[in-house]
Design an enzyme around this catalytic site. Structure first.
Site, short mmCIF file in Angstrom:
data_model
loop_
_atom_site.label_atom_id
_atom_site.label_comp_id
_atom_site.label_asym_id
_atom_site.label_seq_id
_atom_site.Cartn_x
_atom_site.Cartn_y
_atom_site.Cartn_z
N PHE A 10 -12.19 -4.65 -6.03
CA PHE A 10 -10.80 -4.77 -5.59
C PHE A 10 -10.38 -3.62 -4.69
O PHE A 10 -9.45 -3.75 -3.89
CB PHE A 10 -9.84 -4.75 -6.80
CG PHE A 10 -9.96 -5.92 -7.71
CD1 PHE A 10 -9.39 -7.13 -7.38
CD2 PHE A 10 -10.63 -5.82 -8.93
CE1 PHE A 10 -9.48 -8.22 -8.23
CE2 PHE A 10 -10.72 -6.89 -9.79
CZ PHE A 10 -10.15 -8.10 -9.44
N LYS B 222 -4.30 -2.06 1.60
CA LYS B 222 -3.88 -3.46 1.80
C LYS B 222 -2.59 -3.66 2.58
O LYS B 222 -2.06 -4.78 2.60
CB LYS B 222 -3.78 -4.15 0.44
CG LYS B 222 -2.73 -3.55 -0.48
CD LYS B 222 -2.43 -4.44 -1.68
CE LYS B 222 -1.29 -3.89 -2.50
NZ LYS B 222 -0.90 -4.70 -3.61
N SER C 289 -9.11 -12.89 1.26
CA SER C 289 -7.70 -13.27 1.41
C SER C 289 -7.57 -14.51 2.29
O SER C 289 -8.39 -14.74 3.19
CB SER C 289 -6.97 -12.09 2.05
OG SER C 289 -5.72 -12.51 2.53
N TYR D 117 -6.40 -4.89 8.93
CA TYR D 117 -6.57 -5.26 7.52
C TYR D 117 -7.25 -6.63 7.42
O TYR D 117 -8.25 -6.80 6.71
CB TYR D 117 -5.22 -5.29 6.79
CG TYR D 117 -5.33 -5.93 5.42
CD1 TYR D 117 -5.91 -5.26 4.35
CD2 TYR D 117 -4.90 -7.25 5.20
CE1 TYR D 117 -6.05 -5.87 3.10
CE2 TYR D 117 -5.04 -7.86 3.97
CZ TYR D 117 -5.60 -7.17 2.91
OH TYR D 117 -5.75 -7.78 1.69
N LYS E 286 -11.24 -8.04 5.92
CA LYS E 286 -11.60 -9.11 4.98
C LYS E 286 -12.64 -10.04 5.63
O LYS E 286 -13.60 -10.46 5.00
CB LYS E 286 -10.35 -9.89 4.55
CG LYS E 286 -9.38 -9.07 3.72
CD LYS E 286 -10.02 -8.53 2.45
CE LYS E 286 -9.15 -7.58 1.66
NZ LYS E 286 -9.85 -6.87 0.60
N GLY F 123 4.08 -12.02 14.03
CA GLY F 123 2.83 -12.08 13.26
C GLY F 123 2.88 -12.99 12.04
O GLY F 123 1.85 -13.29 11.46
N ASP F 124 4.10 -13.42 11.63
CA ASP F 124 4.17 -14.30 10.45
C ASP F 124 3.71 -15.70 10.81
O ASP F 124 4.17 -16.26 11.81
CB ASP F 124 5.61 -14.39 9.91
CG ASP F 124 5.94 -13.25 8.97
OD1 ASP F 124 5.00 -12.57 8.51
OD2 ASP F 124 7.13 -13.03 8.70
N1 LIG Z 1 -1.95 -8.30 -3.54
C1 LIG Z 1 -2.14 -9.18 -2.57
O1 LIG Z 1 -1.19 -9.79 -2.08
C2 LIG Z 1 -3.55 -9.47 -2.07
C3 LIG Z 1 -3.79 -10.66 -1.35
C4 LIG Z 1 -5.08 -10.90 -0.89
C5 LIG Z 1 -6.11 -10.00 -1.12
N2 LIG Z 1 -5.83 -8.85 -1.80
C6 LIG Z 1 -6.91 -7.89 -2.03
O2 LIG Z 1 -7.10 -7.74 -3.43
C7 LIG Z 1 -7.52 -6.42 -3.73
C8 LIG Z 1 -6.64 -5.83 -4.80
O3 LIG Z 1 -5.29 -5.89 -4.35
P1 LIG Z 1 -4.09 -5.31 -5.24
O4 LIG Z 1 -2.87 -6.05 -4.83
O5 LIG Z 1 -4.47 -5.27 -6.65
O6 LIG Z 1 -4.01 -3.85 -4.62
P2 LIG Z 1 -3.71 -2.44 -5.35
O7 LIG Z 1 -3.41 -1.47 -4.27
O8 LIG Z 1 -2.71 -2.62 -6.43
O9 LIG Z 1 -5.12 -2.10 -6.02
C9 LIG Z 1 -6.17 -1.49 -5.33
C10 LIG Z 1 -6.64 -0.31 -6.14
O10 LIG Z 1 -7.74 0.30 -5.46
C11 LIG Z 1 -7.60 1.71 -5.51
N3 LIG Z 1 -8.34 2.26 -4.35
C12 LIG Z 1 -8.06 2.11 -3.04
N4 LIG Z 1 -8.96 2.77 -2.28
C13 LIG Z 1 -9.85 3.35 -3.14
C14 LIG Z 1 -10.99 4.16 -2.98
N5 LIG Z 1 -11.42 4.56 -1.77
N6 LIG Z 1 -11.68 4.57 -4.08
C15 LIG Z 1 -11.27 4.19 -5.32
N7 LIG Z 1 -10.17 3.43 -5.53
C16 LIG Z 1 -9.47 3.01 -4.45
C17 LIG Z 1 -6.11 1.95 -5.48
O11 LIG Z 1 -5.74 3.20 -6.06
C18 LIG Z 1 -5.58 0.77 -6.31
O12 LIG Z 1 -5.48 1.10 -7.68
C19 LIG Z 1 -7.53 -5.67 -2.40
O13 LIG Z 1 -8.84 -5.69 -1.88
C20 LIG Z 1 -6.60 -6.49 -1.53
O14 LIG Z 1 -6.91 -6.35 -0.17
C21 LIG Z 1 -4.58 -8.59 -2.31
#
Ligand SMILES: NC(=O)c1ccc[n+]([C@@H]2O[C@H](COP(=O)([O-])OP(=O)(O)OC[C@H]3O[C@@H](n4cnc5c(N)ncnc54)[C@H](O)[C@@H]3O)[C@@H](O)[C@H]2O)c1
Length: 338
Positions: free
Chosen positions: A81, A85, A125, A150, A154, A298-299
């Site tokens: 994860f 983001k 995503s 971003y 992905k 962009g939306d």
């Molecule tokens: N939330 C959304 O809307 C959404 C939608 C599509 C995809 N995603 C993807 O899902 C994943 C999780 O999203 P989320 O909403 O839980 O985000 P989040 O920011 O809550 O969680 C990501 C976690 O990764 C940690 N992190 C970031 N860089 C790091 C590094 N270099 N080393 C160690 N830890 C690191 C952060 O501290 C955080 O706790 C991401 O890859 C995001 O791109 C999220």
């Protein structure tokens, strides 16, 4: 079985750790707390009665990643994860995004490639589809040129994984293309904790409802949708977390039909911004202060998933309605403000 969850203190990661522990997996979390706090661990313990292993580590530090895998040679699967983001920030700081989202992915895949057998789940995503030509969106829909660094991370991430799996016997991966994750654990022990101004609609709504923000801006009501506002597919975070466990088990039990697979994770139902606001007003009993403003560049207009593949091949289906997910988000907002 020991599973590494990178970004396991974050929004989706923490909910997935809970589901993994509930299913009996041993979890080790790597997180650098750049977008989360260590207190999340207490929430996980409160729900599951078990404290996962935790290493505060920045995945950008390659030698530390190598050292981690030496010390945890029994890791059989990784759910990745950890990433940056914020779409807008990625436009301002592209290299930060390429380093954090691509560099770290490469380091992890290098480590897993050295194992005889490893399973990898990647957070992708629906942004990879851009404005798809047809609704609902199937996994076969063409990947459109990314609108932001971003989004590009992905798309590139998926390609890097596919290329690596092709030439690495024993490495199996699934990319889950999330639609719009929302909500919080029903226990209100964990939830979404955006730092600063929320980038996503639902936490912006709940923060406005809680009085932290004065007003929600609805960007455009002249889109070609039923009520003129943009339509998205809102997926409850606990449903999404469960999809990870199911996908991981598919790989661990060698049930995958290819060594790299892709699945949409959504509800299959589109909801407009105004419908999401109505849902908030219904579950909270509060009137939301919002105003319609100009469209935001962009939306895209509409995006919702065709979930047939996830339903039939993974055997996963979303269970919660928008109102139920919204209620959990509102309960969480009230708890963290109390
Ligand atoms: N939330 C959304 O809307 C959404 C939608 C599509 C995809 N995603 C993807 O899902 C994943 C999780 O999203 P989320 O909403 O839980 O985000 P989040 O920011 O809550 O969680 C990501 C976690 O990764 C940690 N992190 C970031 N860089 C790091 C590094 N270099 N080393 C160690 N830890 C690191 C952060 O501290 C955080 O706790 C991401 O890859 C995001 O791109 C999220």
């Amino acid at each position: 079985m020991k599973i590494l969850v990178t970004g396991g203190l974050g929004f989706i990661g923490s909910h997935t750790v809970v589901e993994l522990q509930n299913e009996g997996f041993d979890v080790v979390i790597i997180d650098d707390c750049s977008n989360s706090t260590e207190n999340v661990l207490d929430g996980i313990v409160a729900i599951t009665g078990k404290r996962p292993l935790f290493e505060k580590l920045d995945l950008k530090e390659k030698s530390k990643v190598e050292d981690f895998f030496k010390r945890h040679s029994d890791v059989v699967g990784v759910i990745h994860f950890a990433a940056s983001k914020a779409v807008g920030e990625s436009v301002e700081k592209p290299l930060l995004y390429y380093e954090n989202n691509i560099g770290t992915l490469v380091y992890l895949l290098k480590e897993l490639s050295q194992k005889n057998n490893a399973s990898f789940i990647f957070s992708s995503s629906c942004t990879v589809y851009g404005q798809a030509d047809q609704m609902p969106i199937t996994e076969d829909a063409p990947v459109k040129p990314a609108e932001s660094p971003y989004g590009n991370t992905k798309q590139m991430g998926e390609e890097i994984i596919a290329d690596t799996c092709k030439v690495t016997p024993g490495l199996n991966a699934i990319a889950l293309r999330y639609f719009n994750p929302m909500g919080a654990h029903p226990s209100t022990e964990i939830g979404e904790l955006p730092i600063g101004v929320p980038q996503n609609l639902v936490p912006f709504i709940t923060q406005t409802g809680a009085g932290l923000r004065e007003q929600l801006s609805v960007f455009g009501d002249d889109y070609p949708t039923e009520d003129g506002t943009c339509v998205r597919d809102y997926i409850y975070v606990v449903d999404l977390a469960k999809a990870h466990v199911i996908a991981l088990k598919r790989l661990l039990e060698n049930k995958n039909s290819d060594n790299y697979e892709v699945f949409n994770v959504g509800t299959g139902k589109g909801s407009s911004v105004l419908e999401v606001i109505q849902s908030f007003e219904k579950v909270s009993g509060k009137k939301l202060n919002y105003k319609i403003v100009d469209r935001r560049p962009g939306d895209i207009t509409t995006a919702y998933a065709d979930t047939t593949k996830a339903n039939e091949v993974l055997g996963w289906k979303s269970a919660y309605s928008l109102d139920e997910a919204m209620k959990s988000a509102w309960d969480w907002e009230q708890k963290i403000r109390s």
